[in-house]
Design a protein around this motif. Structure first.
Motif, PDB file in Angstrom:
ATOM      1  N   LYS A 167       0.825  -1.215   0.000  1.00 30.08           N
ATOM      2  CA  LYS A 167       0.000   0.000   0.000  1.00 30.08           C
ATOM      3  C   LYS A 167       0.855   1.260   0.000  1.00 30.08           C
ATOM      4  N   ASP A 168       2.107   1.130   0.470  1.00 28.65           N
ATOM      5  CA  ASP A 168       2.999   2.282   0.543  1.00 28.65           C
ATOM      6  C   ASP A 168       3.844   2.465  -0.719  1.00 28.65           C
ATOM      7  N   ASN A 220       4.757   3.548  -4.519  1.00 28.28           N
ATOM      8  CA  ASN A 220       4.405   4.786  -5.210  1.00 28.28           C
ATOM      9  C   ASN A 220       3.113   4.705  -6.024  1.00 28.28           C
ATOM     10  N   LYS A 272       0.204   4.445  -2.960  1.00 34.41           N
ATOM     11  CA  LYS A 272       0.111   5.329  -1.804  1.00 34.41           C
ATOM     12  C   LYS A 272      -0.806   6.520  -2.085  1.00 34.41           C
ATOM     13  N   ASN A 273      -1.715   6.748  -1.160  1.00 32.06           N
ATOM     14  CA  ASN A 273      -2.663   7.878  -1.233  1.00 32.06           C
ATOM     15  C   ASN A 273      -3.650   7.779  -2.388  1.00 32.06           C
TER      16      ASN A 273
END
Length: 327
Positions: A88-89, A91, A94-95
């Motif tokens: 999930k982190d 690039n 993420k977000n």
């Protein structure tokens, strides 16, 4: 002619079943152990999607991002924990990657009905199919029996999940790495008929000087609308629909937008701009002109994608909580 078309459709279905069976996946895998599985998943997905149509695109994207890293094994769902660095982190995620809470809710309901029986990877696959159907897209039979991974790979997520600014050659190589061909690339790109993208993902499409002399200039009003959402700097998290004409429906308008030079992402537009007169460009035009043909191709390709490096038998595990491996 009608008989030949029917024969070809049956051939695609039989071939998909054959591939799934070779991987240990079958449609009736949970027939005895969790007979209400698809109803449980379907009811929750329906409630969420009807309340917020964007959830459909989120769940479909989760399935895609899962399968492109280690295969369709639910690794995308794992949180940071101990030695696990969450995908999930990465690039590309993420977000921007969403829908995890929906999978959590489905998993809780399935665990209550059928404890330690159904994998998170299978739940994600069913949810993606149901999301497409609920927004007007085609249906297909989902073969089941996947097991969940014990690991995640943030490095592979950064390496293998295609990014919005890839060239056509890079996209082809990326899909080939997963055992997918150019036909699959064009068909699965049609998933962008739903959902949104952040400004940071389509800024290059607006301001990169390499595009100033190309076909985009014929549609300056679209460029202007995008630049009002996404300035040259700042506002990175502002969003725009991937398909501005029917953003919450699964149809072939994504391809219609492409042939009118109104694709949102650079990686969308290269399907035409970097394959002048080639097979990829011809397929884009074919899908733009024939929704039924796109639907048939999409079904074949997403079934193929759903079989990438699956874990079966005694490999992996059945997670109790999709966010963590079992203790």
């Amino acid at each position: 002619m009608a008989f030949m078309k029917l024969f070809l459709v049956l051939l695609v279905i039989l071939n998909s079943i054959r591939i799934s069976s070779q991987n240990g996946l079958i449609p009736d895998f949970y027939k005895e152990s969790c007979p209400l599985l698809e109803e449980l998943v379907g009811n929750i997905v329906k409630t969420k999607v009807l309340n917020q149509p964007r959830v459909a695109a989120q769940l479909l994207r989760l399935h895609f991002h899962d399968c492109f890293v280690q295969g369709c094994d639910g690794s995308i769902l794992l949180d940071n924990n101990g030695v696990i660095r969450s995908e999930k982190d990465a690039n590309p995620n993420k977000n921007s990657l969403k829908g995890f809470e929906v999978i959590d809710e489905i998993k809780a309901a399935v665990e209550y009905a059928c404890p330690l029986t159904v994998s998170c990877a299978d739940i994600l696959t069913i949810a993606a199919r149901d999301s497409v159907v609920l927004r007007g897209g085609p249906t297909w039979e989902v073969s089941l029996g996947r097991r969940d991974s014990l690991t995640a790979s943030i490095d592979d997520a950064n390496k293998f999940i295609p990014t919005p600014n890839l060239s056509l050659d890079a996209l082809i190589a990326n899909f080939r790495q997963q055992g997918l061909d150019t036909k699959d690339l064009v068909a699965l790109s049609g998933s962008h008929t739903m959902g949104v993208a952040r400004c940071v993902s389509f800024r290059q499409r607006i301001y990169d000087n390499t595009f100033k002399e190309n076909v985009y200039d014929r549609y300056s009003h679209y460029q202007e609308s995008l630049s009002s959402i996404c300035p040259k700097t700042g506002n990175d998290n502002a969003i725009a629909p991937l398909d501005f004409s029917t953003p919450t429906y699964f149809d072939n308008h994504y391809y219609i937008n492409l042939v009118e030079s109104q694709g949102l992402l650079h990686s969308d537009n290269v399907l035409l701009l970097e394959d002048q007169g080639g097979d990829i460009q011809q397929r884009v035009w074919a899908y733009a002109n024939n929704r039924k043909f796109f639907f048939e191709s999409f079904v074949e390709s997403i079934i193929k994608m759903g079989n990438i490096n699956v874990l079966t038998g005694l490999d992996g595990e059945i997670r109790k909580n999709c966010r963590f491996v079992n203790a």
